[in-house]
Design a protein around this motif. Structure first.
Motif, mmCIF file in Angstrom:
data_model
loop_
_atom_site.group_PDB
_atom_site.id
_atom_site.type_symbol
_atom_site.label_atom_id
_atom_site.label_comp_id
_atom_site.label_asym_id
_atom_site.label_seq_id
_atom_site.Cartn_x
_atom_site.Cartn_y
_atom_site.Cartn_z
ATOM 1 N N ASP A 137 7.853 -94.628 26.214
ATOM 2 C CA ASP A 137 9.016 -95.506 26.194
ATOM 3 C C ASP A 137 10.205 -94.691 25.714
ATOM 4 O O ASP A 137 10.318 -94.365 24.530
ATOM 5 C CB ASP A 137 8.755 -96.689 25.254
ATOM 6 N N ALA A 138 11.088 -94.342 26.644
ATOM 7 C CA ALA A 138 12.221 -93.474 26.310
ATOM 8 C C ALA A 138 13.237 -94.159 25.404
ATOM 9 O O ALA A 138 14.043 -93.493 24.767
ATOM 10 C CB ALA A 138 12.910 -92.989 27.590
ATOM 11 N N ALA A 139 13.205 -95.487 25.336
ATOM 12 C CA ALA A 139 14.137 -96.203 24.477
ATOM 13 C C ALA A 139 13.700 -96.164 23.016
ATOM 14 O O ALA A 139 14.525 -96.092 22.107
ATOM 15 C CB ALA A 139 14.280 -97.647 24.945
ATOM 16 N N THR A 140 12.379 -96.220 22.779
ATOM 17 C CA THR A 140 11.857 -96.243 21.407
ATOM 18 C C THR A 140 11.187 -94.938 21.008
ATOM 19 O O THR A 140 10.814 -94.769 19.840
ATOM 20 C CB THR A 140 10.830 -97.377 21.247
ATOM 21 N N ASN A 141 11.011 -94.023 21.994
ATOM 22 C CA ASN A 141 10.318 -92.749 21.766
ATOM 23 C C ASN A 141 8.842 -92.939 21.419
ATOM 24 O O ASN A 141 8.202 -92.024 20.894
ATOM 25 C CB ASN A 141 10.989 -91.913 20.669
ATOM 26 N N GLN A 142 8.296 -94.103 21.729
ATOM 27 C CA GLN A 142 6.875 -94.341 21.466
ATOM 28 C C GLN A 142 6.035 -93.832 22.637
ATOM 29 O O GLN A 142 6.339 -94.105 23.796
ATOM 30 C CB GLN A 142 6.593 -95.825 21.239
ATOM 31 N N ILE A 143 4.970 -93.119 22.309
ATOM 32 C CA ILE A 143 4.095 -92.548 23.322
ATOM 33 C C ILE A 143 2.671 -93.007 23.038
ATOM 34 O O ILE A 143 2.184 -92.913 21.905
ATOM 35 C CB ILE A 143 4.139 -91.011 23.308
ATOM 36 N N THR A 144 1.996 -93.506 24.067
ATOM 37 C CA THR A 144 0.598 -93.886 23.925
ATOM 38 C C THR A 144 -0.217 -93.300 25.068
ATOM 39 O O THR A 144 0.291 -93.084 26.162
ATOM 40 C CB THR A 144 0.412 -95.417 23.926
ATOM 41 N N ARG A 145 -1.484 -93.034 24.779
ATOM 42 C CA ARG A 145 -2.445 -92.676 25.810
ATOM 43 C C ARG A 145 -3.662 -93.563 25.613
ATOM 44 O O ARG A 145 -4.227 -93.614 24.520
ATOM 45 C CB ARG A 145 -2.850 -91.205 25.736
ATOM 46 N N ALA A 146 -4.045 -94.261 26.673
ATOM 47 C CA ALA A 146 -5.135 -95.235 26.598
ATOM 48 C C ALA A 146 -4.896 -96.193 25.427
ATOM 49 O O ALA A 146 -5.818 -96.524 24.680
ATOM 50 C CB ALA A 146 -6.481 -94.527 26.468
#
Length: 227
Positions: A137-146
């Motif tokens: 999520d480029a707006a929140t800088n949150q990154i998830t995998r699975a």
């Protein structure tokens, strides 16, 4: 903006240099198809201007190889004197992003180049990027995998978002360094260190590797079902 011109006509090359350099473009030139592939895969460019009629290997085959064999995601603006619908569709089919028929307007060429580069950098909007089970999520800088949150360093984040923007395409080492550090990359082998750190977060906790190194070429992301 760093642009590669693949063109064999010296007059056209001179005109492109005369118009684009004063606008701030940094230009490389290759005068045949084989040299074009070498330049395109050997150094970073923001876009490629590719003539369709080239000695040795025509622009269609150059474009096909860059997309299919090298997985290069650099935007390609194809130039040609051929204006039939078939020729245009063939260019798009092999991976060209835009098409200009000779004779063309240099201001229009400049505008199209800038539009291609903006789109390739996702500069129009901030949005969610997804690839395989990876979500950024480029707006929140949150990154998830699975659905598991990944904690990355600021540099690791820059590397990953650059790779996701072109995934599953290839990003050359030079291009990735320019994305992360601009025109002043560190002299040391910093990129390799940051790639290693990114792998620890992105791949180590999971059964399938996503970050692939192509020795001597660059990096790309592969979906878990490709591994």
């Amino acid at each position: 903006m760093h642009v590669l011109i693949v063109e064999d006509n010296p007059d056209i090359i001179a005109n492109l240099y005369a118009y684009l350099e004063p606008l701030g473009y940094s230009l490389d030139v290759a005068r045949n198809g084989i040299a074009g592939i070498t330049f395109a895969t050997g150094s970073a460019h923001d876009a490629i201007i590719l003539d369709l009629s080239l000695p040795g290997m025509d622009g269609v085959e150059v474009c096909r190889k860059l997309r299919e064999e090298y997985r290069l995601a650099t935007p390609i603006l194809m130039l040609t004197a051929r204006d039939t619908e078939y020729d245009k569709l063939t260019g798009f089919d092999v991976g060209a992003d835009d098409y200009l028929v000779k004779p063309y307007s240099l201001p229009e060429l400049d505008a199209r180049l800038k539009a291609l580069i903006r789109r390739s950098r996702n500069e129009h909007v901030n949005r969610v990027l997804t690839f395989g089970d990876l979500r950024l999520d480029a707006a929140t800088n949150q990154i998830t995998r699975a659905e598991k949150t990944l904690n990355l360093t600021p540099t690791g984040y820059k590397i990953l978002i650059s790779l996701m923007r072109v995934a599953p395409g290839l990003m050359t080492r030079d291009a990735l360094e320019r994305e992360v550090w601009g025109d002043n990359p560190p002299d040391s082998d910093a990129l390799r260190t940051h790639i290693h750190t990114l792998r620890q977060a992105l791949d180590k906790p999971f059964p399938h590797t996503m970050l692939l190194t192509l020795p001597g070429t660059g990096y790309r992301l592969i979906a878990p079902d490709e591994a």
